[in-house]
Scaffold this motif. Structure first.
Motif, PDB file in Angstrom:
ATOM      1  N   GLU A  96     -12.607  63.116 -28.205  1.00 12.86           N
ATOM      2  CA  GLU A  96     -11.692  63.360 -29.328  1.00 12.86           C
ATOM      3  C   GLU A  96     -11.936  62.345 -30.446  1.00 12.86           C
ATOM      4  OE1 GLU A  96      -7.332  62.418 -29.114  1.00 12.86           O
ATOM      5  OE2 GLU A  96      -7.210  64.531 -29.657  1.00 12.86           O
ATOM      6  N   TYR A  97     -12.044  61.111 -30.043  1.00 13.30           N
ATOM      7  CA  TYR A  97     -12.304  60.062 -31.028  1.00 13.30           C
ATOM      8  C   TYR A  97     -13.623  60.326 -31.758  1.00 13.30           C
ATOM      9  CZ  TYR A  97     -13.041  55.645 -33.263  1.00 13.30           C
ATOM     10  OH  TYR A  97     -13.271  54.702 -34.208  1.00 13.30           O
TER      11      TYR A  97
ATOM     12  N   LYS B 131      -7.703  67.742 -23.468  1.00 16.61           N
ATOM     13  CA  LYS B 131      -7.915  68.191 -24.858  1.00 16.61           C
ATOM     14  C   LYS B 131      -8.328  69.656 -24.873  1.00 16.61           C
ATOM     15  CE  LYS B 131      -7.382  63.838 -25.792  1.00 16.61           C
ATOM     16  NZ  LYS B 131      -6.142  63.314 -26.349  1.00 16.61           N
ATOM     17  N   THR B 132      -8.525  70.171 -26.087  1.00 17.59           N
ATOM     18  CA  THR B 132      -8.887  71.596 -26.187  1.00 17.59           C
ATOM     19  C   THR B 132     -10.253  71.799 -26.833  1.00 17.59           C
ATOM     20  OG1 THR B 132      -7.625  71.673 -28.234  1.00 17.59           O
ATOM     21  CG2 THR B 132      -6.522  72.462 -26.261  1.00 17.59           C
ATOM     22  N   TYR B 133     -10.917  70.704 -27.235  1.00 16.78           N
ATOM     23  CA  TYR B 133     -12.250  70.852 -27.826  1.00 16.78           C
ATOM     24  C   TYR B 133     -13.184  71.476 -26.792  1.00 16.78           C
ATOM     25  CZ  TYR B 133     -10.308  67.242 -30.836  1.00 16.78           C
ATOM     26  OH  TYR B 133      -9.497  66.534 -31.663  1.00 16.78           O
ATOM     27  N   PRO B 134     -13.954  72.482 -27.215  1.00 18.26           N
ATOM     28  CA  PRO B 134     -14.898  73.036 -26.245  1.00 18.26           C
ATOM     29  C   PRO B 134     -16.039  72.058 -25.960  1.00 18.26           C
ATOM     30  CG  PRO B 134     -15.177  74.056 -28.412  1.00 18.26           C
ATOM     31  CD  PRO B 134     -14.011  73.127 -28.529  1.00 18.26           C
TER      32      PRO B 134
ATOM     33  N   VAL C 248     -17.399  63.866 -19.490  1.00 19.71           N
ATOM     34  CA  VAL C 248     -16.153  64.079 -20.230  1.00 19.71           C
ATOM     35  C   VAL C 248     -15.055  64.208 -19.174  1.00 19.71           C
ATOM     36  CG1 VAL C 248     -14.851  65.559 -21.795  1.00 19.71           C
ATOM     37  CG2 VAL C 248     -17.289  65.183 -22.188  1.00 19.71           C
ATOM     38  N   ASP C 249     -14.137  63.258 -19.220  1.00 14.41           N
ATOM     39  CA  ASP C 249     -13.079  63.154 -18.210  1.00 14.41           C
ATOM     40  C   ASP C 249     -11.755  63.571 -18.863  1.00 14.41           C
ATOM     41  OD1 ASP C 249     -11.108  62.014 -16.432  1.00 14.41           O
ATOM     42  OD2 ASP C 249     -12.598  60.683 -15.607  1.00 14.41           O
TER      43      ASP C 249
ATOM     44  N   LYS D 255     -14.946  66.837 -15.821  1.00 15.56           N
ATOM     45  CA  LYS D 255     -13.831  66.991 -14.875  1.00 15.56           C
ATOM     46  C   LYS D 255     -12.790  67.898 -15.530  1.00 15.56           C
ATOM     47  CE  LYS D 255     -14.196  62.314 -12.920  1.00 15.56           C
ATOM     48  NZ  LYS D 255     -13.541  60.987 -12.840  1.00 15.56           N
ATOM     49  N   PRO D 256     -12.903  69.217 -15.302  1.00 15.32           N
ATOM     50  CA  PRO D 256     -11.976  70.144 -15.968  1.00 15.32           C
ATOM     51  C   PRO D 256     -10.510  69.869 -15.639  1.00 15.32           C
ATOM     52  CG  PRO D 256     -13.436  71.317 -14.429  1.00 15.32           C
ATOM     53  CD  PRO D 256     -13.909  69.919 -14.481  1.00 15.32           C
TER      54      PRO D 256
END
Ligand SMILES: O=P(O)(O)OC[C@H]1O[C@H](OP(=O)(O)OP(=O)(O)O)[C@H](O)[C@@H]1O
Ligand SMILES: Nc1nc2[nH]cnc2c(=O)[nH]1
Length: 175
Positions: free
Chosen positions: A108-109, A136-139, A101-102, A130-131
């Protein structure tokens, strides 16, 4: 090491990856005790991680695969389109399996797509994250290894289609 026209250096060894995958499988096993989750593998990149993850997951589980087609124009924020039969996910405990997850655009999609299909529950497991690049804000429920915002390849991840077969992970050399 040269892959295509770019130079890469060793970054994460297969041993380190293996340890992380085993730890993720153990955590999932514990959290899904008594359930039969469906691992939803996001192709192409997650194929190698998913294979190792489910081999280490000892509980009952099912597998499903989804391909996201990226439409990349001149902008880097590629739009994605999912290919999945409708209703396949209804009332299921879904574990989305991602290699990385970059920016979070793909996830999100996926989440929007998934929510429309009414799964019983869904969580995300990603081997790499890659924080610093995440917008986005999804955990991200289960993260294997947090990495800096630099391009990597190997262990399923490609550069221009190359490098997916490498058992170790390499980082783009920047100087
Ligand atoms: O958080 P993001 O910035 O959206 O990046 C993460 C996505 O990028 C990679 O897929 P890619 O589009 O490269 O396709 P592939 O898996 O087929 O290589 C990876 O598998 C994730 O799905
Ligand atoms: N190969 C590769 N694909 C990505 N997709 C999003 N981030 C990355 C990355 O660092 N490497």
């Amino acid at each position: 090491m040269k892959i295509g026209d770019l130079e890469f250096k060793p970054f994460i060894s297969r041993d380190e990856i293996s340890k992380s995958v085993k730890a993720l499988a153990a955590r999932l096993e514990q959290d899904y005790t008594g359930k039969t989750p469906t691992f939803l593998v996001i192709l192409n990149g997650a194929f190698m991680f998913a294979s190792d993850l489910v081999k280490n997951y000892k509980g009952d589980c099912k597998l499903s695969f989804m391909r996201l087609a990226s439409y990349q124009g001149t902008h880097t924020t590629g739009k994605v389109k999912a290919y999945l039969e409708a209703e396949q996910l209804k009332n299921k405990d879904i574990i989305i399996v991602e290699d990385i997850v970059d920016t979070g655009n793909s996830i999100e999609y996926l989440i929007k797509h998934l929510q429309a299909q009414n799964p019983k529950s869904y969580r995300i497991v990603s081997l790499f994250h890659k924080p610093d690049a995440y917008k986005k804000t999804y955990p991200i429920d289960y993260i294997g290894i947090n990495i800096p915002d630099k391009f990597i390849l190997g262990y399923g991840l490609d550069y221009d289609g190359l490098g997916r077969n490498l058992p170790d992970v390499y980082q783009l050399k920047t100087s």
